[in-house]
Design a protein around this motif. Structure first.
Motif, PDB file in Angstrom:
ATOM      1  N   PRO A   1       5.533   2.350 -11.396  1.00  7.07           N
ATOM      2  CA  PRO A   1       5.199   1.543 -10.223  1.00  7.07           C
ATOM      3  C   PRO A   1       5.041   0.079 -10.660  1.00  7.07           C
ATOM      4  CG  PRO A   1       3.245   2.713 -11.014  1.00  7.07           C
ATOM      5  CD  PRO A   1       4.327   2.909 -12.037  1.00  7.07           C
TER       6      PRO A   1
ATOM      7  N   TYR B   1      -0.725   5.747  -7.683  1.00  8.62           N
ATOM      8  CA  TYR B   1      -0.431   4.892  -8.842  1.00  8.62           C
ATOM      9  C   TYR B   1      -0.689   5.661 -10.140  1.00  8.62           C
ATOM     10  CZ  TYR B   1      -0.271   0.474 -11.478  1.00  8.62           C
ATOM     11  OH  TYR B   1       0.060  -0.535 -12.349  1.00  8.62           O
ATOM     12  N   ASN B   2      -1.841   6.328 -10.200  1.00 15.66           N
ATOM     13  CA  ASN B   2      -2.167   7.137 -11.386  1.00 15.66           C
ATOM     14  C   ASN B   2      -1.186   8.284 -11.575  1.00 15.66           C
ATOM     15  OD1 ASN B   2      -4.479   5.851 -12.338  1.00 15.66           O
ATOM     16  ND2 ASN B   2      -5.691   6.780 -10.713  1.00 15.66           N
TER      17      ASN B   2
ATOM     18  N   SER C   1       1.573  -3.626  -3.501  1.00 10.42           N
ATOM     19  CA  SER C   1       0.383  -2.848  -3.865  1.00 10.42           C
ATOM     20  C   SER C   1       0.625  -1.364  -3.691  1.00 10.42           C
ATOM     21  CB  SER C   1      -0.823  -3.280  -3.021  1.00 10.42           C
ATOM     22  OG  SER C   1      -0.557  -3.044  -1.657  1.00 10.42           O
ATOM     23  N   PHE C   2      -0.146  -0.570  -4.447  1.00  4.30           N
ATOM     24  CA  PHE C   2      -0.036   0.888  -4.397  1.00  4.30           C
ATOM     25  C   PHE C   2      -1.418   1.491  -4.167  1.00  4.30           C
ATOM     26  CE2 PHE C   2       3.553  -0.450  -6.917  1.00  4.30           C
ATOM     27  CZ  PHE C   2       4.580   0.389  -6.512  1.00  4.30           C
TER      28      PHE C   2
ATOM     29  N   ASP D   1      -4.342   4.000  -5.062  1.00  7.59           N
ATOM     30  CA  ASP D   1      -4.870   4.341  -6.382  1.00  7.59           C
ATOM     31  C   ASP D   1      -4.380   5.656  -6.996  1.00  7.59           C
ATOM     32  OD1 ASP D   1      -6.481   2.693  -7.770  1.00  7.59           O
ATOM     33  OD2 ASP D   1      -8.144   4.169  -7.730  1.00  7.59           O
TER      34      ASP D   1
ATOM     35  N   VAL E   1       4.103  -3.812  -9.562  1.00  8.37           N
ATOM     36  CA  VAL E   1       3.487  -4.667  -8.553  1.00  8.37           C
ATOM     37  C   VAL E   1       3.981  -6.105  -8.741  1.00  8.37           C
ATOM     38  CG1 VAL E   1       1.300  -5.546  -7.626  1.00  8.37           C
ATOM     39  CG2 VAL E   1       1.428  -3.215  -8.528  1.00  8.37           C
TER      40      VAL E   1
ATOM     41  N   ASN F   1       0.812  -1.218   0.000  1.00  9.60           N
ATOM     42  CA  ASN F   1       0.000   0.000   0.000  1.00  9.60           C
ATOM     43  C   ASN F   1       0.846   1.268   0.000  1.00  9.60           C
ATOM     44  OD1 ASN F   1      -2.462   1.353  -0.031  1.00  9.60           O
ATOM     45  ND2 ASN F   1      -2.559   1.464   2.210  1.00  9.60           N
TER      46      ASN F   1
ATOM     47  N   ARG G   1      -1.245   1.992 -20.648  1.00 11.16           N
ATOM     48  CA  ARG G   1      -0.298   2.707 -19.790  1.00 11.16           C
ATOM     49  C   ARG G   1       1.128   2.383 -20.195  1.00 11.16           C
ATOM     50  NH1 ARG G   1      -3.525   2.543 -14.213  1.00 11.16           N
ATOM     51  NH2 ARG G   1      -3.963   4.758 -14.230  1.00 11.16           N
TER      52      ARG G   1
ATOM     53  N   CYS H   1       1.837   8.463 -10.724  1.00 10.14           N
ATOM     54  CA  CYS H   1       3.138   7.978 -11.193  1.00 10.14           C
ATOM     55  C   CYS H   1       3.186   7.991 -12.719  1.00 10.14           C
ATOM     56  CB  CYS H   1       3.378   6.552 -10.711  1.00 10.14           C
ATOM     57  SG  CYS H   1       3.845   6.472  -8.997  1.00 10.14           S
TER      58      CYS H   1
END
Ligand code: SF4
Lengths: 203, 469
Positions: A118, A108-109, A102-103, A105, A120, A76, A165, A111
């Motif tokens: 990022p 993550y966006n 995990s990141f 939300d 995972v 997280n 992405r 980044c």
């Protein structure tokens, strides 16, 4: 935005879960008018003591990790406030890739908007990378085209990433770059608007 | 096929293209200020990008300007951070050829006061700004909302925004309000009704006879607070009131172009057979002068009411936050809200700093005195509002009553400039957010209308404006 294709860099282990954006960059550093220069506030509370002196035991203060380009962190990563200063600070420090299980939300966006990758991976894979990064050889390789992370000892882990992405990251295309691909449509719209609503052209 | 809503029409008129399910929406007007733009310009520079339409962009200095000594200029601003941001904006607008009303310019003021006042804000437009209360401009039937810094950069570079469409929500307010009740009370009552997340995913259109009867100032107050109900934007269909307000403003079309614009603007209304995803109706006659008691804009009660007990909330989360709010606000359950003594009164902010707001406060202040120990301040929304008020002699009324008459800016709406509450101070405020610490660390904010705030200043505690009419 700079394209991301392949990265061979030292990896720093940061085995903590729930690192929020306030830990990544505390709010006193949000006063700046630049995106650059935020490196000094990165992980401020971890890196510096009350007198502003470096804490020698924090990983990014150790000589072996000062030039780290990859961060390996716990679950997280990037939770909390939506501040875009978090990816900016990491990038400014020289970190181009964060690996975690995990990141959060928004982080993550953010980044992807800024060219920070990022990644995972599964818990045991992250653990192995973390362990190896603590050894003498720290160079970890990330190949975005092949979607793989190669550990210092040569173990290869595959990661998933949204195809769109990935494509944008490989080309260094941020949202603006993407929209600018529609420039002809914007030109056309503006020409039409100038005819329909000429009074708006004279403000 | 069902008709279109006002929102549908504005949306359709601005879709440039659709990519991956997201529309690229053309932006007619981009308002910028010193706080949310520096990194956007830095991003443009880093990527060697230009500003696509400097002529569709207007800059003001508002969030962190001091509300006195503005004539001394930016270099005299004491706060280092504020000074740097203001200087940076000055440099950015010069580099990119963007029109700027700097601090001290009579046209400068709060961004959401300036746009309408200059006639930049027009019906049927799309308007964005890096400030959440951009929803204010919806009063003109323009689709207007706040954006983040990355989006500011996106709009600067492309004059468009990538967005998914929201749903349609209509709030009808019907009937005649009681004396002393107005737009601010309507807005607070709506948030009280739907909650701070009630509008999430929607664009709200305000309609009904009570909305039509509002002045432009009132409609702006209503749309301004829309964001506190979670909606993306608020809208009021343009009508004769709108057109009369716009006529003759510096940036509205003149002569033949005015006629042309007028017929275009008149196409922006909701078709009779349009379908809304959600709709509520409020009876204006049932709305009392309203105040907030807690730390969320949905924490509203009529001024005749008592502070609610945490037990009266239905979920454990809500009970817990009510308890926290009471503790923070220094209030106890069951207490009449009029018992709350105020230390500071703030009449200003993009919600309530326009000429009509000042007039309604002056009516209460006239011939009376601010209660001893209360600091009461009036902060006009722009240099032009200030000049107008001075012409009408409102400043003299306020000063004679013991109010401070200050220079324009966001002031005590947010603790970013020297106007701040200190810990524990209680403030009757005409602004829009009563969050913990919003007006200064530990400060306690009660939101209300300008007339109610003036009444609180005179009484020294929260008071029913109807006793002062
Ligand atoms: S007055 Fe308050 S809400 Fe309005 S623009 Fe300024 S800071 Fe934002």
């Amino acid at each position: 935005m700079e394209a991301f294709t392949r990265l061979d860099a030292k990896a720093a282990p940061l085995p903590l879960a729930n690192i929020d954006t306030d830990q990544i960059i505390p709010k006193q550093f949000l006063k700046t008018v630049e995106r650059k220069g935020l490196a000094k506030g990165l992980f401020y509370e971890y890196r510096f003591d009350e007198q502003g002196k470096e804490k020698p035991d924090f990983v990014l203060n150790q000589p072996a990790y000062k030039a780290a380009g990859v961060l390996i962190a716990g679950d997280n990563f990037g939770c909390g406030s939506s501040r875009e200063h978090a990816p900016w600070a990491l990038m400014d420090f020289g970190i181009k890739c964060v690996i975690s299980t995990s990141f959060a939300d928004i982080f993550y966006n953010n980044c992807f908007q800024n060219g920070l990758l990022p990644v995972v991976l599964k818990a045991h894979e992250v653990q192995q990378l973390m362990d190896e990064a603590r050894g003498g050889n720290h160079v970890t390789s990330i190949d975005l085209e092949a979607q793989t992370v190669t550990s210092p000892s040569g173990a290869v882990f595959r990661f998933d990433i949204d195809a769109q992405r990935k494509a944008k990251m490989l080309q260094g295309l941020d949202a603006i770059g993407e929209t600018l691909q529609a420039a002809p449509a914007i030109d056309l719209y503006e020409q039409k608007r100038a005819l329909d609503r000429p009074w708006l052209e004279r403000a | 096929m069902a008709g279109k809503t006002l929102y549908d029409k504005i949306w359709d008129a601005h879709v440039v293209d659709t990519q991956d399910g997201e529309a690229i929406l053309y932006i007619d007007l981009h308002l910028i200020h010193e706080v949310t733009t520096p990194q956007a310009f830095a991003g443009l520079r880093a990527n060697r990008r230009a500003v696509r339409r400097p002529d569709r962009t207007l800059a003001v200095a508002d969030h962190n300007v001091p509300t006195e000594g503005q004539a001394l200029g930016v270099d005299a601003v004491a706060d280092e951070e504020a000074r740097l941001q203001l200087q940076t904006l000055g440099k950015n607008v010069a580099d990119y050829g963007i029109e700027y009303f700097p601090m001290g310019d009579i046209r400068n003021g709060i961004v959401h006061v300036v746009g309408p006042e200059q006639g930049r804000t027009q019906p049927g437009m799309t308007i964005v700004c890096g400030d959440s209360h951009t929803s204010t401009h919806g009063a003109f039937g323009a689709l207007a909302h706040g954006i983040g810094t990355s989006e500011v950069e996106h709009v600067l570079a492309t004059q468009t925004l990538r967005q998914k469409k929201a749903k349609n929500f209509r709030v009808r307010i019907e009937g005649e309000p009681a004396p002393g009740v107005g737009a601010k009370d309507y807005a607070l009552a709506v948030i009280g009704e739907i909650g701070t997340a009630g509008g999430t995913g929607y664009v709200i259109e305000y309609a009904g006879s009570a909305v039509q009867a509002l002045s432009m100032e009132g409609r702006m107050t209503l749309c301004n607070l829309t964001i506190e109900g979670g909606a993306r934007a608020g809208l009021v269909a343009p009508d004769e009131t709108t057109f009369a307000y716009l006529k003759g403003r510096p940036s509205t079309p003149k002569g033949g172009a005015w006629e042309m614009a007028l017929s275009y603007w008149k196409t922006f209304f909701t078709d009779e057979d349009a379908v809304f995803d959600r709709e509520i109706v409020l009876d204006a006659a049932k709305i009392a002068p309203t105040v907030t008691w807690g730390t969320s804009p949905e924490d509203v009660i009529p001024v005749t009411g008592t502070v609610p007990s945490p037990d009266s909330f239905d979920t454990p989360d809500k009970r817990a936050s009510a308890e926290r709010a009471l503790e923070y606000m220094g209030l106890s359950a069951g207490q009449p809200i009029t018992e709350a003594k105020v230390d500071v009164v703030f009449i200003g902010s993009c919600t309530n700093s326009r000429i009509e707001d000042l007039r309604s406060a002056a009516k209460i202040a006239e011939g009376r005195k601010v209660a001893p120990g209360v600091r009461a301040m009036i902060v006009p929304g722009s240099g032009l509002v200030s000049a107008q008020a001075e012409e009408e002699g409102l400043d003299e009324i306020f000063k004679a009553a013991g109010f401070e008459w200050r220079e324009p800016g966001c002031s005590m709406c947010l603790g970013m400039n020297p106007d701040r509450l200190t810990s524990g101070q209680r403030c009757a405020s005409t602004s829009n957010r009563n969050f913990e610490g919003r007006q200064g660390r530990g400060g306690r904010t009660h939101l209300m209308s300008p007339a109610m705030a003036a009444a609180a200043a005179i009484a020294g505690h929260i008071a029913d404006v109807r006793d002062f009419l």
